[in-house]
Design an enzyme around this catalytic site. Structure first.
Site, PDB file in Angstrom:
ATOM      1  N   SER A  18      -8.100  -7.567   8.921  1.00 38.47           N
ATOM      2  CA  SER A  18      -8.079  -6.122   8.646  1.00 38.47           C
ATOM      3  C   SER A  18      -6.782  -5.781   7.931  1.00 38.47           C
ATOM      4  CB  SER A  18      -8.158  -5.339   9.955  1.00 38.47           C
ATOM      5  OG  SER A  18      -7.718  -4.012   9.704  1.00 38.47           O
ATOM      6  N   HIS A  43     -11.439  -7.036   5.563  1.00 32.80           N
ATOM      7  CA  HIS A  43     -11.914  -5.896   6.369  1.00 32.80           C
ATOM      8  C   HIS A  43     -11.091  -4.676   5.978  1.00 32.80           C
ATOM      9  CE1 HIS A  43     -13.881  -4.033   9.851  1.00 32.80           C
ATOM     10  NE2 HIS A  43     -12.716  -3.445  10.087  1.00 32.80           N
ATOM     11  N   ASP A  45     -10.447  -0.762   6.489  1.00 33.41           N
ATOM     12  CA  ASP A  45     -10.610   0.327   7.461  1.00 33.41           C
ATOM     13  C   ASP A  45     -10.370   1.686   6.816  1.00 33.41           C
ATOM     14  OD1 ASP A  45     -11.246  -0.936   9.995  1.00 33.41           O
ATOM     15  OD2 ASP A  45      -9.247  -1.836   9.880  1.00 33.41           O
ATOM     16  N   MET A  47     -10.217   5.630   7.411  1.00 27.61           N
ATOM     17  CA  MET A  47     -10.064   6.648   8.466  1.00 27.61           C
ATOM     18  C   MET A  47      -9.783   7.996   7.819  1.00 27.61           C
ATOM     19  SD  MET A  47      -7.750   4.546  11.171  1.00 27.61           S
ATOM     20  CE  MET A  47      -8.107   2.840  11.611  1.00 27.61           C
ATOM     21  N   HIS A  76     -15.304  -0.615   6.641  1.00 30.12           N
ATOM     22  CA  HIS A  76     -15.586  -0.018   7.949  1.00 30.12           C
ATOM     23  C   HIS A  76     -15.250   1.466   7.848  1.00 30.12           C
ATOM     24  CE1 HIS A  76     -14.318   0.135  12.499  1.00 30.12           C
ATOM     25  NE2 HIS A  76     -15.354   0.906  12.242  1.00 30.12           N
ATOM     26  N   MET A  78     -14.747   4.903   9.223  1.00 28.64           N
ATOM     27  CA  MET A  78     -14.523   5.730  10.417  1.00 28.64           C
ATOM     28  C   MET A  78     -14.351   7.155   9.897  1.00 28.64           C
ATOM     29  SD  MET A  78     -12.047   2.988  12.270  1.00 28.64           S
ATOM     30  CE  MET A  78     -11.805   2.118  10.723  1.00 28.64           C
ATOM     31  N   MET A 147     -16.944  -2.237  18.526  1.00 33.55           N
ATOM     32  CA  MET A 147     -15.523  -1.913  18.641  1.00 33.55           C
ATOM     33  C   MET A 147     -15.050  -2.350  20.020  1.00 33.55           C
ATOM     34  SD  MET A 147     -14.524  -0.543  15.803  1.00 33.55           S
ATOM     35  CE  MET A 147     -12.860  -0.208  16.378  1.00 33.55           C
ATOM     36  N   GLY A 155      -3.465  -2.820  16.513  1.00 31.47           N
ATOM     37  CA  GLY A 155      -2.518  -3.231  17.541  1.00 31.47           C
ATOM     38  C   GLY A 155      -2.831  -2.785  18.957  1.00 31.47           C
ATOM     39  N   ASP A 189     -14.374  -5.976  16.586  1.00 28.63           N
ATOM     40  CA  ASP A 189     -13.218  -5.384  15.901  1.00 28.63           C
ATOM     41  C   ASP A 189     -12.294  -4.713  16.913  1.00 28.63           C
ATOM     42  OD1 ASP A 189     -11.473  -4.196  14.128  1.00 28.63           O
ATOM     43  OD2 ASP A 189     -12.961  -2.868  13.208  1.00 28.63           O
ATOM     44  N   GLY A 211      -6.424  -7.785  12.772  1.00 24.86           N
ATOM     45  CA  GLY A 211      -5.414  -7.158  11.913  1.00 24.86           C
ATOM     46  C   GLY A 211      -4.025  -7.620  12.288  1.00 24.86           C
TER      47      GLY A 211
HETATM   48  C1  DX5 Z   1      -9.326   0.034  14.407  1.00 27.74           C
HETATM   49  C2  DX5 Z   1      -9.746  -0.760  13.195  1.00 27.74           C
HETATM   50  C3  DX5 Z   1      -9.510  -2.216  13.319  1.00 27.74           C
HETATM   51  C4  DX5 Z   1      -8.064  -2.579  13.470  1.00 27.74           C
HETATM   52  C5  DX5 Z   1      -7.949  -3.918  14.120  1.00 27.74           C
HETATM   53  O1  DX5 Z   1      -9.836   1.327  14.338  1.00 27.74           O
HETATM   54  O2  DX5 Z   1     -11.117  -0.581  12.937  1.00 27.74           O
HETATM   55  O3  DX5 Z   1     -10.085  -2.923  12.242  1.00 27.74           O
HETATM   56  O4  DX5 Z   1      -7.376  -2.630  12.269  1.00 27.74           O
HETATM   57  O5  DX5 Z   1      -6.607  -4.160  14.330  1.00 27.74           O
HETATM   58  P1  DX5 Z   1      -6.110  -5.143  15.474  1.00 27.74           P
HETATM   59  O6  DX5 Z   1      -6.697  -6.480  15.194  1.00 27.74           O
HETATM   60  O7  DX5 Z   1      -4.628  -5.092  15.339  1.00 27.74           O
HETATM   61  O8  DX5 Z   1      -6.596  -4.569  16.774  1.00 27.74           O
HETATM   62 ZN    ZN Z   2     -12.204  -1.951  11.504  1.00 28.28          ZN
END
Ligand code: DX5
Ligand code: ZN
Length: 253
Positions: A18, A43, A45, A47, A76, A78, A147, A155, A189, A211
């Site tokens: 990610s 990946h 993300d 948002m 992805h 969101m 999720m 993180g 994820d 990520g």
């Molecule tokens: C969270 C994201 C993930 C996130 C994963 O909303 O969709 O893709 O970046 O990050 P880590 O692997 O650090 O949890």
């Molecule tokens: Zn994601």
């Protein structure tokens, strides 16, 4: 107590770093580095500060990184609403688009829209969102993303209950394929690390997003070969957490 049925992966897990945890000032270099280290997907993300309390990147950034890699871009979303962004991401070079079904008024229509733009289509289910969202759209799914954290930030710690949900999602997908249905990737994820990827894959995941575990562990050269091969090794070693490292995820009750 009887052990839950074990999933035997038929092929190696696919890794989807990610870029939420990448250095955004050097994004082209970062995606080239993860591809060189054997990543299967980028990946991406998205948002919107509405569906989730954070704001990240959009189609222009997708278009900017597209020429830097050959591997598919796994978007992805969101965001809420969903549909208007689908053609923009398809045009920007996305290969797979996954959205949260509660954020779309018409889930079946959104899945068809994604596929009609030549992309793989998926739904993403939050930790408290039931698998029942899969029920009437199985034939239109290329991916189900579970999720394992609440969406919005990198993180965070892996929510252990996801392992039960994964086993049940794997059972439903296998039953669908066994009766002639198309293959559906099962993606996890959030909070995927070296010390839990083995049990995550054993529970049925075939695509793992990571990520902070990847971008926080660069090689001395700045690449990601070391952490990517360690993740692949741990993914193929289900007993890895108990024999090599302290368990971070508490047992489920
Ligand atoms: C969270 C994201 C993930 C996130 C994963 O909303 O969709 O893709 O970046 O990050 P880590 O692997 O650090 O949890
Ligand atoms: Zn994601």
């Amino acid at each position: 107590m009887s052990r839950p049925p074990q999933f035997t992966p038929s092929s190696a897990v696919r890794l989807a770093p990610s870029i939420l945890s990448a250095d955004f000032a050097r994004l082209g270099e970062e995606v080239r580095a993860i591809e060189a280290a054997g990543a299967d997907f980028v990946h991406f993300d998205v948002m919107d500060n509405h569906y989730v309390p954070n704001l990240t990147i959009g189609p222009l950034v997708c278009e900017a990184i597209r020429p830097h890699v050959q591997i598919p871009i796994d978007v992805h979303l969101m965001v809420e609403p969903v549909d208007a962004l689908v053609p923009l991401f398809a045009k920007a070079g996305a290969n797979c688009i996954t959205f949260h079904p509660e954020a779309s008024r018409h889930v079946d229509r959104t899945l068809q829209l994604i596929r009609s733009h030549g992309c793989k289509a998926g739904i993403a289910l939050n930790p408290a969102t039931p698998l029942a969202w899969m029920d009437h759209v199985m034939d239109k799914l290329d991916r189900v993303l579970l999720m394992s954290v609440n969406p919005g930030f990198g993180g965070q710690a892996f929510i252990a209950h996801t392992l039960h949900k994964l086993r049940e999602a794997r059972r439903r997908i296998d039953a669908h394929v066994a009766t002639g249905g198309q293959p559906i990737g099962l993606e996890v994820d959030g909070g995927v690390k070296l010390d839990n990827i083995g049990e995550i894959v054993q529970a049925g995941a075939d695509i793992c997003v990571a990520g902070s575990a990847i971008f926080g562990a660069a090689d001395a050269s700045g690449g990601y070969h070391g952490v990517m091969s360690a993740l692949r090794h741990a993914a193929a070693t289900p007993e890895f957490p108990s024999s090599h490292a302290p368990r971070r995820t508490p047992p489920c009750h």
